[in-house]
Design a protein around this motif. Structure first.
Motif, PDB file in Angstrom:
ATOM      1  N   ASN A  10     -39.448  42.537  74.931  1.00 46.73           N
ATOM      2  CA  ASN A  10     -39.894  42.618  76.334  1.00 46.73           C
ATOM      3  C   ASN A  10     -38.724  42.550  77.302  1.00 46.73           C
ATOM      4  O   ASN A  10     -37.675  41.967  76.988  1.00 46.73           O
ATOM      5  N   ASP A  12     -38.077  40.604  80.564  1.00 45.11           N
ATOM      6  CA  ASP A  12     -38.670  39.453  81.262  1.00 45.11           C
ATOM      7  C   ASP A  12     -38.261  39.454  82.735  1.00 45.11           C
ATOM      8  O   ASP A  12     -37.065  39.412  83.060  1.00 45.11           O
ATOM      9  N   GLY A  37     -36.317  39.500  76.506  1.00 43.77           N
ATOM     10  CA  GLY A  37     -37.275  38.534  75.968  1.00 43.77           C
ATOM     11  C   GLY A  37     -38.233  39.196  75.001  1.00 43.77           C
ATOM     12  O   GLY A  37     -37.918  40.223  74.391  1.00 43.77           O
ATOM     13  N   GLY A  38     -39.398  38.633  74.924  1.00 44.59           N
ATOM     14  CA  GLY A  38     -40.368  39.061  73.901  1.00 44.59           C
ATOM     15  C   GLY A  38     -40.273  38.047  72.773  1.00 44.59           C
ATOM     16  O   GLY A  38     -39.172  37.717  72.320  1.00 44.59           O
ATOM     17  N   LYS A  39     -41.431  37.529  72.359  1.00 47.21           N
ATOM     18  CA  LYS A  39     -41.393  36.499  71.325  1.00 47.21           C
ATOM     19  C   LYS A  39     -40.679  36.989  70.071  1.00 47.21           C
ATOM     20  O   LYS A  39     -39.910  36.258  69.441  1.00 47.21           O
ATOM     21  N   ASN A  42     -36.851  37.270  70.690  1.00 37.79           N
ATOM     22  CA  ASN A  42     -36.269  35.924  70.771  1.00 37.79           C
ATOM     23  C   ASN A  42     -36.149  35.304  69.378  1.00 37.79           C
ATOM     24  O   ASN A  42     -35.140  34.671  69.037  1.00 37.79           O
ATOM     25  N   ALA A  91     -42.734  41.102  80.666  1.00 39.06           N
ATOM     26  CA  ALA A  91     -43.432  39.853  80.983  1.00 39.06           C
ATOM     27  C   ALA A  91     -43.069  39.443  82.403  1.00 39.06           C
ATOM     28  O   ALA A  91     -41.949  39.684  82.863  1.00 39.06           O
ATOM     29  N   ILE A 103     -46.837  32.661  81.915  1.00 38.82           N
ATOM     30  CA  ILE A 103     -46.375  33.997  81.511  1.00 38.82           C
ATOM     31  C   ILE A 103     -47.525  34.998  81.453  1.00 38.82           C
ATOM     32  O   ILE A 103     -48.567  34.716  80.873  1.00 38.82           O
ATOM     33  N   GLU A 136     -47.981  39.969  69.763  1.00 38.21           N
ATOM     34  CA  GLU A 136     -47.641  40.778  70.944  1.00 38.21           C
ATOM     35  C   GLU A 136     -47.456  42.245  70.579  1.00 38.21           C
ATOM     36  O   GLU A 136     -47.014  43.031  71.409  1.00 38.21           O
ATOM     37  N   THR A 242     -39.014  28.414  78.668  1.00 41.31           N
ATOM     38  CA  THR A 242     -39.374  29.725  78.120  1.00 41.31           C
ATOM     39  C   THR A 242     -38.548  30.027  76.871  1.00 41.31           C
ATOM     40  O   THR A 242     -37.324  29.957  76.899  1.00 41.31           O
ATOM     41  N   GLY A 243     -39.215  30.394  75.796  1.00 40.73           N
ATOM     42  CA  GLY A 243     -38.513  30.806  74.580  1.00 40.73           C
ATOM     43  C   GLY A 243     -38.109  29.649  73.680  1.00 40.73           C
ATOM     44  O   GLY A 243     -37.541  29.881  72.606  1.00 40.73           O
ATOM     45  N   ASP A 246     -39.837  29.988  70.426  1.00 43.40           N
ATOM     46  CA  ASP A 246     -39.280  31.116  69.656  1.00 43.40           C
ATOM     47  C   ASP A 246     -37.962  30.714  69.002  1.00 43.40           C
ATOM     48  O   ASP A 246     -37.673  31.095  67.859  1.00 43.40           O
ATOM     49  N   ALA A 282     -35.031  33.374  78.324  1.00 39.26           N
ATOM     50  CA  ALA A 282     -35.488  33.224  76.931  1.00 39.26           C
ATOM     51  C   ALA A 282     -34.337  33.575  75.991  1.00 39.26           C
ATOM     52  O   ALA A 282     -33.606  32.679  75.537  1.00 39.26           O
TER      53      ALA A 282
END
Ligand code: RIB
Length: 297
Positions: A10, A12, A37-39, A42, A91, A103, A136, A242-243, A246, A282
């Motif tokens: 992602n 972010d 970002g993005g789970k 990360n 995000a 988020i 996701e 955040t993160g 992850d 993140a």
């Protein structure tokens, strides 16, 4: 042993807010930042920075080149990434002065994974590899089922929590890594529950699975290899949480890939997550292995 991560990527957009915006309210952000970002991304970056061999599978759009570069710089293999015309996932993240976040995720390219793509990536898996996924991307049910059919160990981080968990072959998951809210939902109970109650409910609902339940400032409770572990958290001043989950997930799985004992994996992962929350963003906040080693000493 490598980590094969079917993971979201992602962009972010992070807004520093005096408080979370309420329904019907218009609130002014004091700053805006754009981070990777993005789970999934990360978690891959965390695992790669921790020294694991990581193959990241997922999809990005024309705007996602910097996401690929960041993964590569961390040492992850991006050769399986799918380039699509759809814009990359993004995000919108509110961060309060206390470092808490709220988020909204938009899937974008992350939802372009197909069953054929999953099949082609899994051809690169070798016996013993760990297959990681979050919620996701598209094809979550197929990733779990196909990986399990190949005899691979599936690690599922059900975040954001699936709208229809009953449609996923969760009985085929080897390890769940989840926070209290996700744990309560997965156990089919109200969100406001004691961590131990959630943990016991998850254990009886998924007796075959390993469970790692992260409890924020109360640390981590886990069921691994038929044994319970309790890992307290490292106390730090939160700048941006955040993160952090992850980072924990990536570092924990890197330890597993490197053959470390569960207690050692949990401790290093908790230290890495603690460092991550002392920094903004993140992916940019994920520490290198030597920083984690220093905190552990
Ligand atoms: O877990 C944090 C991540 O959640 C952010 O990077 C955002 O992209 C969302 O996926």
């Amino acid at each position: 042993m490598k980590l094969l991560n079917f993971g979201s990527l992602n962009i972010d957009y992070v807004y520093d807010m005096p408080h979370f915006v309420q329904g019907g309210e218009t609130a002014t952000a004091t700053a805006r930042h754009v981070y990777a970002g993005g789970k999934g991304l990360n978690q891959s970056i965390a695992a790669a920075r921790a020294g694991a061999q990581v193959l990241h599978a997922g999809a990005i759009g024309p705007d996602g080149a910097f996401l690929t570069r960041l993964l590569q710089d961390a040492g992850a293999d991006t050769s399986a990434l799918l380039q699509v015309q759809e814009a990359s996932g993004h995000a919108m993240i509110q961060v309060t002065p206390e470092g808490q976040n709220a988020i909204i995720v938009y899937g974008g390219a992350n939802h372009c994974l197909t069953e054929a793509y999953v099949q082609s990536v899994l051809r690169q898996a070798e016996p013993g590899d760990l297959v990681l996924l979050q919620n996701e991307t598209s094809q979550t049910a197929q990733i779990i089922a196909q990986a399990a059919d190949l005899g691979l160990r599936v690690v599922f981080n059900p975040s954001p929590f699936p709208a229809h968990p009953e449609q996923l072959p969760l009985e085929r998951v080897d390890t769940f890594i989840l926070n209290e809210i996700e744990g309560a939902l997965l156990a089919g109970m109200p969100e406001e529950q004691d961590g131990d109650v959630i943990f016991d409910a998850l254990r009886s609902r998924y007796p075959h699975a390993q469970i790692i339940l992260t409890l924020g400032s109360r640390g981590v409770t886990a069921w691994l290899g038929g044994q319970r572990y309790d890992q307290p958290c490292f106390t730090v001043r939160a700048v941006d949480t955040t993160g952090a989950g992850d980072t924990f997930c990536g570092y924990y799985l890197a330890g597993c890939c490197q053959g470390q004992a569960p207690a050692q994996c949990l401790r290093a992962a908790s230290a890495a997550a603690a460092i991550a929350i002392t920094r903004p963003g993140a992916a940019p906040a994920i520490p290198a292995r030597d920083e984690v080693e220093s905190l552990l000493k």
